[in-house]
Design an enzyme around this catalytic site. Structure first.
Site, PDB file in Angstrom:
ATOM      1  CE1 TYR A   8      -5.583   4.110  16.167  1.00 52.93           C
ATOM      2  CE2 TYR A   8      -6.071   4.823  13.920  1.00 52.93           C
ATOM      3  CZ  TYR A   8      -5.179   4.361  14.865  1.00 52.93           C
ATOM      4  OH  TYR A   8      -3.872   4.168  14.523  1.00 52.93           O
ATOM      5  CD  GLU A  32      -3.269   7.119  11.806  1.00 54.91           C
ATOM      6  OE1 GLU A  32      -4.017   6.127  11.815  1.00 54.91           O
ATOM      7  OE2 GLU A  32      -2.093   7.071  12.222  1.00 54.91           O
ATOM      8  CG  ASP A  79      -4.913   0.351  15.781  1.00 52.26           C
ATOM      9  OD1 ASP A  79      -4.343  -0.132  16.789  1.00 52.26           O
ATOM     10  OD2 ASP A  79      -4.324   0.512  14.698  1.00 52.26           O
TER      11      ASP A  79
END
Ligand code: SF4
Length: 351
Positions: free
Chosen positions: A137, A54, A155
């Site tokens: 996020y 991520e 996102d």
């Protein structure tokens, strides 16, 4: 008088269930196989791998991030291994992924997990959010994917899918809260990690930026954007100001052996702590800049690079000389330099 866009109502329970079932079925059949996803037989992927992917994906594409992800996890298989790594090794391995504040935060986060959590990632959004470099996020993504928490993972891709699915007429960025609310209305306790990844995959492969491939989508029956006949209209955007452009000089000094002179950039600021080429100050006129060595410099053209908040044009000059620098072979320099300097180096080497 301009009309005020009306808020889209939250979908009812029957529609929510139908949309979720259609998308999860599609994901089971067509979800992407990615290096950081759970192996067959694993219920959930390793939180370290989810976190690392991520952070890498925050600023680059999946194909670009994948070899970096493999290299990192081969060299540092656990978060404790990464926590024990040398800063310089991690920075060099990050070169090419851009935006080095993330690499510094990556190390700070790994060290916080090793030190404060005995090498085990915490399993709630709130505790994840307290770690360095983990924003809303990323905390939601790790909580959902690695720990099966019903977190709302939103996102830009998910915003685009929601804007189309519900034909949201409010332009971005004002639409963000509404898009988040709509995305949240579709989250449930059942398969939260798969749901987050299904939306990611839909946004990346079908409901992609530009023209969506609605003919491949399992949501056309519920998609107001599709039914409007112009789903690519969404998300609407407010006109935005152009990115400012800065100008600077980069000097490529080589010694008699062909090595390249590098400098260590100051810890604070853009590309902080990274190796770089000597450059002028990018905020001042280039004609006042003093070169790093009193030799005859040759102009070899300019390169352009775009940072998050500004665009940069760097004029590149090269010369042969000596000095108190960090000397590296061209291959070593290319491997260690951030993209903007690598472009300038390549310009000088090709000249
Ligand atoms: Fe996106 Fe088209 Fe699917 Fe709607 S039908 S979610 S616009 S791909």
């Amino acid at each position: 008088m301009p009309s005020v866009p009306v808020q889209v109502p939250t979908p009812d329970a029957a529609d929510r269930t139908a949309v979720r079932t259609a998308l999860l079925d599609w994901y089971d059949a067509h979800g992407r196989t990615l290096a950081w996803r759970a192996d067959p037989g694993e219920t959930r992927p390793d939180p370290y791998r989810v976190w690392l992917s991520e952070i890498m994906l925050q600023q680059t594409t999946t194909p670009h991030a994948t070899p970096y992800f493999r290299a990192f996890t081969e060299r540092w298989p656990t978060v404790s291994d990464l926590a024990a790594a040398d800063d310089a090794d991690v920075m060099a391995a990050w070169a090419g992924l851009g935006y080095y504040a993330r690499a510094r935060n990556l190390l700070a986060c790994a060290r916080a997990v090793a030190r404060d959590h005995a090498g085990v990632f915490p399993d709630t959004e709130a505790a994840l959010l307290a770690l360095p470099g983990i924003g809303a996020y990323t905390a939601a993504a790790i909580a959902a994917i690695a720990f099966g928490r019903p977190a709302n993972v939103v996102d830009g891709n998910v915003e685009r899918v929601m804007a189309r699915l519900f034909a949201v007429e409010t332009p971005l960025p004002a639409a963000k809260p509404e898009l988040k609310r709509l995305a949240g209305s579709l989250v449930a306790d059942d398969r939260p990690g798969d749901w987050a990844q299904a939306l990611m995959d839909l946004g990346a492969t079908v409901c992609r930026p530009g023209r969506p491939l609605c003919e491949r989508c399992s949501l056309t029956g519920w998609c107001a954007g599709f039914q409007s006949g112009a789903p690519e209209r969404y998300p609407l955007r407010s006109p935005k100001a152009d990115r400012p452009r800065r100008h600077g000089l980069a000097w490529v000094l080589r010694d008699d052996a062909g090595r390249v002179a590098l400098v260590r950039r100051p810890e604070k600021g853009l590309l902080g702590g990274m190796l770089g080429l000597p450059t002028s100050d990018w905020s001042s006129p280039t004609d006042q800049a003093a070169p790093p060595a009193p030799v005859e410099w040759r102009d070899v053209g300019a390169i352009d690079h775009v940072f998050t908040h500004f665009a940069l044009t760097l004029e590149v000059r090269t010369a042969v000389g000596q000095g108190d620098f960090l000397w590296r072979t061209p291959d070593e320099a290319r491997a260690a330099l951030p993209t903007v300097f690598r472009k300038a180096l390549d310009r000088a080497l090709g000249a």
